[in-house]
Design a protein around this motif. Structure first.
Motif, PDB file in Angstrom:
ATOM      1  N   LEU A   1       0.809  -1.210   0.000  1.00  0.00           N
ATOM      2  CA  LEU A   1       0.000   0.000   0.000  1.00  0.00           C
ATOM      3  C   LEU A   1       0.849   1.268   0.000  1.00  0.00           C
ATOM      4  O   LEU A   1       0.307   2.375  -0.118  1.00  0.00           O
ATOM      5  N   THR A   2       2.150   1.109   0.122  1.00  0.00           N
ATOM      6  CA  THR A   2       3.054   2.256   0.283  1.00  0.00           C
ATOM      7  C   THR A   2       2.912   3.309  -0.808  1.00  0.00           C
ATOM      8  O   THR A   2       2.911   4.514  -0.508  1.00  0.00           O
ATOM      9  N   PRO A   3       2.784   2.938  -2.100  1.00  0.00           N
ATOM     10  CA  PRO A   3       2.721   3.974  -3.139  1.00  0.00           C
ATOM     11  C   PRO A   3       1.512   4.905  -3.016  1.00  0.00           C
ATOM     12  O   PRO A   3       1.481   5.962  -3.657  1.00  0.00           O
ATOM     13  N   HIS A   4       0.520   4.528  -2.219  1.00  0.00           N
ATOM     14  CA  HIS A   4      -0.730   5.275  -2.178  1.00  0.00           C
ATOM     15  C   HIS A   4      -0.915   6.072  -0.882  1.00  0.00           C
ATOM     16  O   HIS A   4      -1.953   6.720  -0.716  1.00  0.00           O
ATOM     17  N   LEU A   5       0.055   6.045   0.013  1.00  0.00           N
ATOM     18  CA  LEU A   5      -0.160   6.583   1.360  1.00  0.00           C
ATOM     19  C   LEU A   5      -0.418   8.081   1.380  1.00  0.00           C
ATOM     20  O   LEU A   5      -1.095   8.574   2.290  1.00  0.00           O
ATOM     21  N   SER A   6       0.068   8.811   0.433  1.00  0.00           N
ATOM     22  CA  SER A   6      -0.100  10.258   0.442  1.00  0.00           C
ATOM     23  C   SER A   6      -1.436  10.715  -0.132  1.00  0.00           C
ATOM     24  O   SER A   6      -1.792  11.891  -0.011  1.00  0.00           O
ATOM     25  N   ASP A   7      -2.169   9.818  -0.771  1.00  0.00           N
ATOM     26  CA  ASP A   7      -3.411  10.175  -1.465  1.00  0.00           C
ATOM     27  C   ASP A   7      -4.567   9.352  -0.892  1.00  0.00           C
ATOM     28  O   ASP A   7      -4.680   8.156  -1.175  1.00  0.00           O
ATOM     29  N   PRO A   8      -5.454   9.960  -0.091  1.00  0.00           N
ATOM     30  CA  PRO A   8      -6.544   9.188   0.518  1.00  0.00           C
ATOM     31  C   PRO A   8      -7.457   8.506  -0.484  1.00  0.00           C
ATOM     32  O   PRO A   8      -7.996   7.436  -0.202  1.00  0.00           O
ATOM     33  N   VAL A   9      -7.629   9.089  -1.667  1.00  0.00           N
ATOM     34  CA  VAL A   9      -8.500   8.465  -2.665  1.00  0.00           C
ATOM     35  C   VAL A   9      -7.846   7.205  -3.224  1.00  0.00           C
ATOM     36  O   VAL A   9      -8.463   6.122  -3.257  1.00  0.00           O
ATOM     37  N   ALA A  10      -6.592   7.327  -3.668  1.00  0.00           N
ATOM     38  CA  ALA A  10      -5.889   6.164  -4.203  1.00  0.00           C
ATOM     39  C   ALA A  10      -5.720   5.096  -3.135  1.00  0.00           C
ATOM     40  O   ALA A  10      -5.823   3.883  -3.419  1.00  0.00           O
ATOM     41  N   LEU A  11      -5.499   5.499  -1.889  1.00  0.00           N
ATOM     42  CA  LEU A  11      -5.328   4.528  -0.811  1.00  0.00           C
ATOM     43  C   LEU A  11      -6.637   3.807  -0.523  1.00  0.00           C
ATOM     44  O   LEU A  11      -6.642   2.587  -0.313  1.00  0.00           O
ATOM     45  N   THR A  12      -7.750   4.533  -0.531  1.00  0.00           N
ATOM     46  CA  THR A  12      -9.047   3.883  -0.346  1.00  0.00           C
ATOM     47  C   THR A  12      -9.281   2.843  -1.433  1.00  0.00           C
ATOM     48  O   THR A  12      -9.718   1.720  -1.160  1.00  0.00           O
TER      49      THR A  12
ATOM     50  N   ALA B   1      -7.063   1.204  -3.218  1.00  0.00           N
ATOM     51  CA  ALA B   1      -6.172   0.057  -3.048  1.00  0.00           C
ATOM     52  C   ALA B   1      -6.648  -0.841  -1.908  1.00  0.00           C
ATOM     53  O   ALA B   1      -6.600  -2.078  -2.002  1.00  0.00           O
ATOM     54  N   ILE B   2      -7.131  -0.236  -0.822  1.00  0.00           N
ATOM     55  CA  ILE B   2      -7.614  -1.022   0.318  1.00  0.00           C
ATOM     56  C   ILE B   2      -8.900  -1.759  -0.041  1.00  0.00           C
ATOM     57  O   ILE B   2      -9.078  -2.930   0.303  1.00  0.00           O
ATOM     58  N   CYS B   3      -9.806  -1.081  -0.752  1.00  0.00           N
ATOM     59  CA  CYS B   3     -11.052  -1.732  -1.155  1.00  0.00           C
ATOM     60  C   CYS B   3     -10.795  -2.930  -2.075  1.00  0.00           C
ATOM     61  O   CYS B   3     -11.529  -3.923  -2.029  1.00  0.00           O
ATOM     62  N   ASP B   4      -9.762  -2.826  -2.884  1.00  0.00           N
ATOM     63  CA  ASP B   4      -9.477  -3.882  -3.856  1.00  0.00           C
ATOM     64  C   ASP B   4      -8.788  -5.093  -3.227  1.00  0.00           C
ATOM     65  O   ASP B   4      -8.482  -6.060  -3.943  1.00  0.00           O
ATOM     66  N   ILE B   5      -8.542  -5.046  -1.923  1.00  0.00           N
ATOM     67  CA  ILE B   5      -8.115  -6.239  -1.186  1.00  0.00           C
ATOM     68  C   ILE B   5      -9.362  -6.800  -0.515  1.00  0.00           C
ATOM     69  O   ILE B   5      -9.835  -6.256   0.476  1.00  0.00           O
ATOM     70  N   PRO B   6      -9.975  -7.857  -1.043  1.00  0.00           N
ATOM     71  CA  PRO B   6     -11.216  -8.362  -0.446  1.00  0.00           C
ATOM     72  C   PRO B   6     -11.018  -8.715   1.029  1.00  0.00           C
ATOM     73  O   PRO B   6     -10.000  -9.311   1.404  1.00  0.00           O
ATOM     74  N   SER B   7     -11.987  -8.340   1.854  1.00  0.00           N
ATOM     75  CA  SER B   7     -11.876  -8.638   3.284  1.00  0.00           C
ATOM     76  C   SER B   7     -13.260  -8.797   3.891  1.00  0.00           C
ATOM     77  O   SER B   7     -13.602  -8.148   4.875  1.00  0.00           O
ATOM     78  N   VAL B   8     -14.059  -9.655   3.284  1.00  0.00           N
ATOM     79  CA  VAL B   8     -15.352 -10.000   3.871  1.00  0.00           C
ATOM     80  C   VAL B   8     -15.107 -10.580   5.265  1.00  0.00           C
ATOM     81  O   VAL B   8     -14.082 -11.231   5.503  1.00  0.00           O
ATOM     82  N   SER B   9     -16.013 -10.325   6.181  1.00  0.00           N
ATOM     83  CA  SER B   9     -15.848 -10.749   7.573  1.00  0.00           C
ATOM     84  C   SER B   9     -15.357 -12.189   7.657  1.00  0.00           C
ATOM     85  O   SER B   9     -15.942 -13.093   7.055  1.00  0.00           O
TER      86      SER B   9
END
Length: 385
Positions: A10-21, A23-31
């Motif tokens: 996730l490091t390349p996206h840390l400065s941009d909340p939109v890009a980071l969101t 990247a995080i959403c695209d890692i599936p994490s259903v309960s």
């Protein structure tokens, strides 16, 4: 459940909340499947020299040790409800909404998670000490909740003067939350053949005064710390009956009472019982109970945050009517607020989406507050873990 693999970077996206969101959403994490995302978040946090990192299962925490006179907790859950053909995320431009990030988790609540991770990486010397909490199993039964597990196993990890939960609020502030209690109210009768109904006693008919009392009930609005919490008392289930030719000998109405955070559990149950006090022959069984959370807006740290958020985004301050995990902080004596990007009406929707401007606005408001909040002091000795 997917296999554990090398954490996504996730490091390349840390400065941009939109890009980071995104990247995080695209890692599936259903309960129940949060491990890969928890590992990716932990990798980011361990790379920050100013943070101490702790972990309990798939709950990851990181905290500064700057010796500030106040500490804030910024928290969010890593899991989502099941994916419904809405990953990977997409950037879309919609009439009347502008640019949005579409996809599972963009509202509930990986935008809030991304904001917290962005702050953890870009705010090495905030004016307040900060504890960042990323936890698992929020979208399922409370017994699995990662924040509840941490509160039980390591309550000192969650210590602070204010907690901010990044649940979707449309970039407004929602203070505390209502409590909720469900009570089964049962009637009993005598079964008989419906062709000879006079030989029995119909338990379903005995629910009539209970339902009439609910229909006539006028719920209160209770002011707590300057916020008006609307209560609600409603029937949510009605059960009864054995067969199409039998008089039922038992019937139940399940009542849900959403109560202001000024009441505790005992007071909430007593209130419900009092509504039906004049109806004989009823039995009451509590099936679910979660106390609410006072917003604690009178605390100086909370007041400072409200002022900063209003200045940065024009945020309004409203009560939270639904129950959220702010109540877990409240039970630990930490006043708590909800503040995050996304329209809560779109949480869990197949077309879940959030205006990209809200990710940036929430991040900027929190960064500005952390950068100038009062309370800097000489460094203290390292706290016990």
């Amino acid at each position: 459940m997917s296999e554990t693999r090398e954490p996504a970077d996730l490091t390349p996206h840390l400065s941009d909340p939109v890009a980071l969101t995104r990247a995080i959403c695209d890692i599936p994490s259903v309960s129940g499947d949060e491990r890969n995302l928890a590992d990716a978040v932990e990798a980011v946090l361990r790379a920050q020299a100013h943070l101490e990192v702790l972990r309990d299962g798939d709950a990851v925490l990181a905290r500064t040790r700057l010796g500030r006179t106040s500490r804030v907790v910024i928290a969010g859950h890593l899991d989502t409800v099941p994916i419904a053909g809405n990953l990977p995320t997409q950037l879309r431009t919609l009439e009347g909404e502008g640019e949005v990030l579409w996809g599972r988790g963009t509202v509930d609540m990986k935008g809030g998670v991304a904001v917290a991770l962005h702050l953890a990486a870009t705010q090495p010397a905030p004016a307040l000490d900060v504890t960042y909490v990323f936890y698992d199993h929020e979208e399922v039964e409370a017994t699995k909740n990662g924040l509840g597990r941490v509160a039980a196993n390591h309550p000192n990890w969650l210590a602070g003067d204010l907690a901010i939960l990044g649940e979707p609020t449309g970039a407004h502030i929602e203070g505390g939350c209502n409590g909720t209690i469900r009570i089964e109210i049962a009637t009993t009768g005598t079964t008989a053949h419906s062709a000879r109904a006079w030989r029995g006693h119909n338990a379903v008919h005995d629910l009539a005064p209970v339902l009439a009392a609910l229909a006539a009930h006028e719920s209160e609005t209770v002011t707590v710390d300057g916020l008006d919490y609307r209560e609600g008392l409603n029937a949510v289930f009605v059960t009864g009956g054995i067969a199409g030719n039998m008089i039922p000998d038992r019937a139940t109405v399940t009542v849900n009472y959403r109560f202001a955070p000024s009441r505790d559990a005992a007071e909430a149950e007593a209130y419900v019982r009092a509504v039906f006090a004049d109806i004989p022959g009823l039995t009451f069984t509590v099936t679910d109970l979660s106390e609410g959370a006072r917003p604690g807006l009178d605390h100086p740290v909370a007041q400072g945050f409200v002022e900063a958020a209003r200045a940065a985004t024009g945020a309004q301050v409203n009560p939270k009517y639904g129950w959220t995990d702010v109540a877990r902080f409240s039970r630990l004596g930490v006043p708590a607020l909800n503040f995050g990007p996304g329209d809560p009406m779109l949480a869990h929707a197949d077309d879940e989406r959030c205006p990209t401007a809200q990710f940036t606005a929430v991040a900027d408001a929190l960064a500005a507050w952390l950068g100038r909040a009062p309370g800097a002091a000489a460094p203290q000795e390292k706290e016990d873990a």
